[in-house]
Design a protein around this motif. Structure first.
Motif, PDB file in Angstrom:
ATOM      1  N   PHE A   1       0.830  -1.195   0.000  1.00  0.00           N
ATOM      2  CA  PHE A   1       0.000   0.000   0.000  1.00  0.00           C
ATOM      3  C   PHE A   1       0.872   1.256   0.000  1.00  0.00           C
ATOM      4  O   PHE A   1       1.926   1.302   0.638  1.00  0.00           O
ATOM      5  CB  PHE A   1      -0.934   0.006   1.217  1.00  0.00           C
ATOM      6  CG  PHE A   1      -2.074  -0.958   1.066  1.00  0.00           C
ATOM      7  CD1 PHE A   1      -3.262  -0.578   0.468  1.00  0.00           C
ATOM      8  CD2 PHE A   1      -1.942  -2.279   1.487  1.00  0.00           C
ATOM      9  CE1 PHE A   1      -4.297  -1.476   0.303  1.00  0.00           C
ATOM     10  CE2 PHE A   1      -2.982  -3.176   1.331  1.00  0.00           C
ATOM     11  CZ  PHE A   1      -4.161  -2.780   0.733  1.00  0.00           C
ATOM     12  N   LEU A   2       0.410   2.246  -0.725  1.00  0.00           N
ATOM     13  CA  LEU A   2       1.143   3.498  -0.865  1.00  0.00           C
ATOM     14  C   LEU A   2       0.642   4.579   0.083  1.00  0.00           C
ATOM     15  O   LEU A   2       1.402   5.460   0.486  1.00  0.00           O
ATOM     16  CB  LEU A   2       1.040   4.013  -2.309  1.00  0.00           C
ATOM     17  CG  LEU A   2       1.530   3.061  -3.402  1.00  0.00           C
ATOM     18  CD1 LEU A   2       1.277   3.674  -4.775  1.00  0.00           C
ATOM     19  CD2 LEU A   2       3.013   2.760  -3.223  1.00  0.00           C
ATOM     20  N   SER A   3      -0.660   4.536   0.400  1.00  0.00           N
ATOM     21  CA  SER A   3      -1.244   5.629   1.165  1.00  0.00           C
ATOM     22  C   SER A   3      -2.570   5.194   1.768  1.00  0.00           C
ATOM     23  O   SER A   3      -3.206   4.262   1.292  1.00  0.00           O
ATOM     24  CB  SER A   3      -1.470   6.836   0.247  1.00  0.00           C
ATOM     25  OG  SER A   3      -2.204   7.852   0.902  1.00  0.00           O
ATOM     26  N   TRP A   4      -2.973   5.895   2.816  1.00  0.00           N
ATOM     27  CA  TRP A   4      -4.281   5.660   3.439  1.00  0.00           C
ATOM     28  C   TRP A   4      -5.302   6.714   3.008  1.00  0.00           C
ATOM     29  O   TRP A   4      -6.391   6.775   3.541  1.00  0.00           O
ATOM     30  CB  TRP A   4      -4.150   5.661   4.963  1.00  0.00           C
ATOM     31  CG  TRP A   4      -3.414   4.466   5.456  1.00  0.00           C
ATOM     32  CD1 TRP A   4      -3.942   3.249   5.797  1.00  0.00           C
ATOM     33  CD2 TRP A   4      -2.007   4.331   5.640  1.00  0.00           C
ATOM     34  NE1 TRP A   4      -2.954   2.381   6.169  1.00  0.00           N
ATOM     35  CE2 TRP A   4      -1.748   3.021   6.095  1.00  0.00           C
ATOM     36  CE3 TRP A   4      -0.924   5.204   5.466  1.00  0.00           C
ATOM     37  CZ2 TRP A   4      -0.468   2.558   6.369  1.00  0.00           C
ATOM     38  CZ3 TRP A   4       0.352   4.744   5.737  1.00  0.00           C
ATOM     39  CH2 TRP A   4       0.567   3.444   6.187  1.00  0.00           C
ATOM     40  N   TRP A   5      -4.937   7.521   2.027  1.00  0.00           N
ATOM     41  CA  TRP A   5      -5.822   8.579   1.547  1.00  0.00           C
ATOM     42  C   TRP A   5      -6.401   8.205   0.184  1.00  0.00           C
ATOM     43  O   TRP A   5      -5.724   7.612  -0.658  1.00  0.00           O
ATOM     44  CB  TRP A   5      -5.077   9.906   1.402  1.00  0.00           C
ATOM     45  CG  TRP A   5      -5.861  10.959   0.673  1.00  0.00           C
ATOM     46  CD1 TRP A   5      -5.706  11.359  -0.624  1.00  0.00           C
ATOM     47  CD2 TRP A   5      -6.951  11.726   1.184  1.00  0.00           C
ATOM     48  NE1 TRP A   5      -6.623  12.329  -0.951  1.00  0.00           N
ATOM     49  CE2 TRP A   5      -7.400  12.581   0.149  1.00  0.00           C
ATOM     50  CE3 TRP A   5      -7.599  11.774   2.414  1.00  0.00           C
ATOM     51  CZ2 TRP A   5      -8.460  13.471   0.309  1.00  0.00           C
ATOM     52  CZ3 TRP A   5      -8.652  12.661   2.579  1.00  0.00           C
ATOM     53  CH2 TRP A   5      -9.066  13.485   1.545  1.00  0.00           C
ATOM     54  N   CYS A   6      -7.673   8.560  -0.033  1.00  0.00           N
ATOM     55  CA  CYS A   6      -8.305   8.391  -1.338  1.00  0.00           C
ATOM     56  C   CYS A   6      -9.204   9.593  -1.589  1.00  0.00           C
ATOM     57  O   CYS A   6     -10.100   9.889  -0.797  1.00  0.00           O
ATOM     58  CB  CYS A   6      -9.123   7.101  -1.381  1.00  0.00           C
ATOM     59  SG  CYS A   6      -9.990   6.829  -2.960  1.00  0.00           S
ATOM     60  N   ASP A   7      -8.943  10.285  -2.704  1.00  0.00           N
ATOM     61  CA  ASP A   7      -9.741  11.463  -3.051  1.00  0.00           C
ATOM     62  C   ASP A   7     -11.220  11.132  -3.182  1.00  0.00           C
ATOM     63  O   ASP A   7     -12.087  11.937  -2.831  1.00  0.00           O
ATOM     64  CB  ASP A   7      -9.258  12.063  -4.380  1.00  0.00           C
ATOM     65  CG  ASP A   7      -8.113  13.046  -4.186  1.00  0.00           C
ATOM     66  OD1 ASP A   7      -7.884  13.460  -3.029  1.00  0.00           O
ATOM     67  OD2 ASP A   7      -7.443  13.379  -5.179  1.00  0.00           O
ATOM     68  N   LYS A   8     -11.516   9.965  -3.719  1.00  0.00           N
ATOM     69  CA  LYS A   8     -12.914   9.585  -3.936  1.00  0.00           C
ATOM     70  C   LYS A   8     -13.539   9.136  -2.620  1.00  0.00           C
ATOM     71  O   LYS A   8     -14.533   9.696  -2.163  1.00  0.00           O
ATOM     72  CB  LYS A   8     -13.019   8.506  -5.008  1.00  0.00           C
ATOM     73  CG  LYS A   8     -12.533   8.988  -6.383  1.00  0.00           C
ATOM     74  CD  LYS A   8     -12.806   7.985  -7.456  1.00  0.00           C
ATOM     75  CE  LYS A   8     -12.257   8.448  -8.808  1.00  0.00           C
ATOM     76  NZ  LYS A   8     -12.883   9.688  -9.281  1.00  0.00           N
ATOM     77  N   GLY A   9     -12.984   8.106  -2.025  1.00  0.00           N
ATOM     78  CA  GLY A   9     -13.362   7.699  -0.681  1.00  0.00           C
ATOM     79  C   GLY A   9     -14.843   7.446  -0.471  1.00  0.00           C
ATOM     80  O   GLY A   9     -15.382   7.767   0.594  1.00  0.00           O
ATOM     81  N   ASP A  10     -15.516   6.857  -1.467  1.00  0.00           N
ATOM     82  CA  ASP A  10     -16.958   6.620  -1.299  1.00  0.00           C
ATOM     83  C   ASP A  10     -17.374   5.189  -1.607  1.00  0.00           C
ATOM     84  O   ASP A  10     -18.569   4.914  -1.741  1.00  0.00           O
ATOM     85  CB  ASP A  10     -17.767   7.601  -2.144  1.00  0.00           C
ATOM     86  CG  ASP A  10     -17.464   7.515  -3.641  1.00  0.00           C
ATOM     87  OD1 ASP A  10     -16.624   6.675  -4.027  1.00  0.00           O
ATOM     88  OD2 ASP A  10     -18.062   8.285  -4.414  1.00  0.00           O
TER      89      ASP A  10
END
Length: 331
Positions: free
Chosen positions: A38-47
């Motif tokens: 995994f690269l990150s725990w953030w997602c712009d969409k996040g839905d």
């Protein structure tokens, strides 16, 4: 053979026997351990309704701080090399890293493992930026039933995923998709999945079982039954003998592994590597493979392999030692 009816009529053992015969003929009996990095725990969409990141998005005020340190990512790749684990793909939410950054990370991992990297980084139109460091592109389909997909993953249209994978194929990359079982699909929905595999020319499918995350609508939903999961995998193996199939299960469902191996699995994924390495849970994975009559590539218990090898980057070495020490505590 009507594969869907076989599942609906509870004829899983027949499906598994046939699937195992096909797997041994087409792929042999070797099983890989696969690691999604995994690269990150953030997602712009996040839905996406099931996703851990959807629950975290409102809590993350500074997305840049949710990115993993690149040296930590590279250290994880080095430990996969040492233990003969395969890197299933690099996975990150939308908007976490730029295309240039992902290409750079992939190139460095390629230099470490000697194997090009698969990507699972969302729908992108920047595929032409990648080259020999990339083996294939993964579309996070999750649910192949179009109506159900639109409800569960509203910002990831099947049309856009399909278009991306077709472009990937035109550029010479392999194509993969991920599917999660337990999201409300029915056995009949296999027709959508199998049609997609055929139409797009999919090379690899990763099946996961639902992991009910807190603060999502699936928080109190059960994971899919083991024999249902095995039946879906077996039906897919029978339909597509040469397809590579990776299956994921969680630490609380290791008993899934045996049936999945006899249903057509080529590789196992979704394990917390550093928490499980050398523990009774890691040993259990190896036992499941052994008693399915398969040969495991890679190790979940050999501590010596963790320490074999050296790097010439002290920043990466710091993270490697940190991971190794974490595993050593399991002795």
């Amino acid at each position: 053979m009507n594969l869907i009816n076989k599942i609906k009529n509870f004829e899983m053992l027949d499906l598994m026997q046939k699937a195992n015969q096909i797997t041994l003929k087409e792929h042999g009996n070797q099983i890989t351990l696969e690691r999604a990095i995994f690269l990150s725990w953030w997602c712009d969409k996040g839905d996406c309704l099931f996703c851990y990141m959807s629950a975290q998005k409102p809590k993350i005020k500074e997305p840049a701080k949710a990115r993993r340190n690149v040296n930590s990512i590279l250290a994880e790749a080095e430990l996969c090399r040492r233990t003969d684990w395969k890197i299933e793909f690099l996975s990150g939410g939308y908007g976490s890293f730029s295309t240039r950054e992902i290409k750079d990370i992939s190139s460095k991992i390629y230099g470490i493992t000697g194997e090009p990297v698969w990507l699972n980084i969302g729908i992108t139109k920047d595929l032409e930026a990648y080259g020999d460091e990339i083996a294939g592109i993964t579309g996070a389909v999750e649910v192949a039933n179009p109506d159900l997909h639109d409800k569960i993953c509203p910002s990831k249209s099947l049309e856009d995923i399909t278009e991306m994978l077709e472009v990937a194929g035109d550029l010479g990359f392999q194509k993969a998709i991920t599917i999660i079982l337990g999201l409300g699909e029915a056995p009949e929905d296999l027709k959508y999945l199998h049609q997609m595999i055929k139409d797009i020319g999919i090379d690899r499918v990763t099946f996961y079982s639902l992991n009910p995350h807190k603060e999502t609508v699936y928080e109190n939903m059960p994971q899919p039954a083991s024999l249902y999961y095995a039946g879906v995998v077996a039906a897919t193996r029978i339909k597509f003998p040469k397809l590579k199939i990776i299956t994921g299960t969680w630490i609380d469902n290791l008993a899934n592994i045996g049936p999945l191996l006899l249903s057509g699995t080529n590789g196992l994924t979704k394990f917390p590597l550093f928490k499980m390495f050398g523990t009774r849970y890691g040993k259990r994975v190896e036992e499941e493979v052994h008693w399915a009559g398969k040969e495991l590539i890679g190790t979940f218990t050999d501590f010596e392999m963790l320490e074999k090898g050296e790097t010439h980057n002290p920043e990466i070495e710091t993270y490697i030692n940190r991971y190794v020490n974490k595993c050593m505590k399991n002795k």
